[in-house]
Enzyme design. Structure first.
Site, mmCIF file in Angstrom:
data_model
loop_
_atom_site.group_PDB
_atom_site.id
_atom_site.type_symbol
_atom_site.label_atom_id
_atom_site.label_comp_id
_atom_site.label_asym_id
_atom_site.label_seq_id
_atom_site.Cartn_x
_atom_site.Cartn_y
_atom_site.Cartn_z
ATOM 1 N N TYR A 170 -3.503 2.821 -1.801
ATOM 2 C CA TYR A 170 -3.740 4.200 -2.231
ATOM 3 C C TYR A 170 -5.235 4.493 -2.294
ATOM 4 O O TYR A 170 -5.714 5.495 -1.748
ATOM 5 C CB TYR A 170 -3.084 4.437 -3.585
ATOM 6 C CG TYR A 170 -3.094 5.882 -4.018
ATOM 7 C CD1 TYR A 170 -2.303 6.822 -3.367
ATOM 8 C CD2 TYR A 170 -3.896 6.311 -5.076
ATOM 9 C CE1 TYR A 170 -2.303 8.151 -3.755
ATOM 10 C CE2 TYR A 170 -3.905 7.635 -5.477
ATOM 11 C CZ TYR A 170 -3.110 8.547 -4.812
ATOM 12 O OH TYR A 170 -3.119 9.860 -5.192
ATOM 13 N N LYS A 174 -7.316 6.952 0.403
ATOM 14 C CA LYS A 174 -7.972 8.163 -0.076
ATOM 15 C C LYS A 174 -9.469 8.133 0.195
ATOM 16 O O LYS A 174 -10.078 9.171 0.474
ATOM 17 C CB LYS A 174 -7.691 8.355 -1.565
ATOM 18 C CG LYS A 174 -6.228 8.674 -1.877
ATOM 19 C CD LYS A 174 -5.767 9.936 -1.161
ATOM 20 C CE LYS A 174 -4.358 10.347 -1.523
ATOM 21 N NZ LYS A 174 -3.940 11.597 -0.852
#
Length: 274
Positions: A170, A174
């Protein structure tokens, strides 16, 4: 044909909020992998008077993104694109997070960069996690991941070596989004268009509720109590920033990321030595 089309990829809390904030007077195309969520958001917006069309899209599939872009183009000149589709580390695996958040975002940026109109704009919804969960990954690694074709990036040995679990997937995905946006700003500029990203912190959405329930509740509570703004945010506050970036008032802003985190990064980066 409609004069101006707003494309929302990811019809969840933030995506729908942006559609409502920016959508009046435009043809709105909503897309999401969840047919149930997509249908609910479409019905709500139609009841409230918006001109809305919807189509299922799985952004981890290049073919699906191409079909979705073709649908958008059939509605009129695409002038505004919001890429808010993404998976949480609470409910998804390392592999699916990378497929959607990293490769999928790349597919969307590439395909809509081919058809965005002159004066058009795009906002990618990234995350504060790009600053906090991937800070130890060398920037050269992030650049290499961002600059590898979305069709090839998932097979890189470097990616397997860098990303070990769903949380690092994650954060890295990002952070890669920031570089994807920076790089794309150059090619989008040749079409007279701009692209930026927004990194929300703790925003009251269904995704935050899932994260709070998955043994991370104390983290969310800590942030809410200690960040300068002393609370979590709401999707409308992200939508206001998106409206600025999608509008003419931000005509000299491109290739950058804006934090909407209530000061969370400042809190997390504070000097605790004294």
């Amino acid at each position: 044909m409609s004069q101006s089309t707003l494309v929302i990829i990811g019809a969840g809390g933030i995506g729908e909020a942006i559609a409502r904030r920016v959508g009046p007077g435009k043809e709105v195309l909503l897309g999401d992998w969840s047919n149930a969520l997509l249908q609910e958001a479409t019905q709500r917006m139609k009841r409230d008077g918006f001109r809305v069309t919807s189509q299922h899209v799985n952004i981890s599939s290049h073919d699906s993104v191409i079909q979705f872009a073709e649908k958008a183009q059939s509605l009129g000149q695409v002038m505004h694109v919001v890429i808010s589709a993404g998976l949480s580390p609470v409910s998804s695996t390392r592999e699916t997070i990378l497929a959607v958040n990293l490769a999928g975002t790349g597919f969307c940026i590439a395909e809509f960069g081919k058809l965005i109109g002159h004066g058009g704009t795009c906002v990618v919804i990234s995350s504060l996690a790009g600053y906090t969960l991937a800070q130890d990954v060398p920037h050269g690694v992030i650049q290499h991941l961002a600059r590898t074709s979305p069709s090839d990036v998932l097979g890189l040995p470097l990616l397997r070596e860098t990303v070990l679990d769903q949380w690092s997937a994650y954060g890295v995905s990002k952070r890669v989004n920031y570089v994807q946006v920076q790089d794309a700003s150059l090619s989008w500029a040749r079409r007279g268009a701009r692209i930026n990203s927004i990194s929300p912190g703790a925003i009251q959405t269904p995704m935050l509720s899932l994260e709070s329930q998955a043994s991370k509740e104390e983290v969310v509570h800590d942030l809410a109590q200690n960040v300068p703004c002393k609370r979590v945010g709401d999707s409308g506050e992200v939508a206001h920033v998106a409206a600025f970036l999608l509008g003419s008032e931000s005509s000299f802003v491109t290739g950058t990321d804006i934090l909407v985190d209530g000061g969370a990064l400042a809190y997390l980066s504070r000097d605790t030595s004294s």
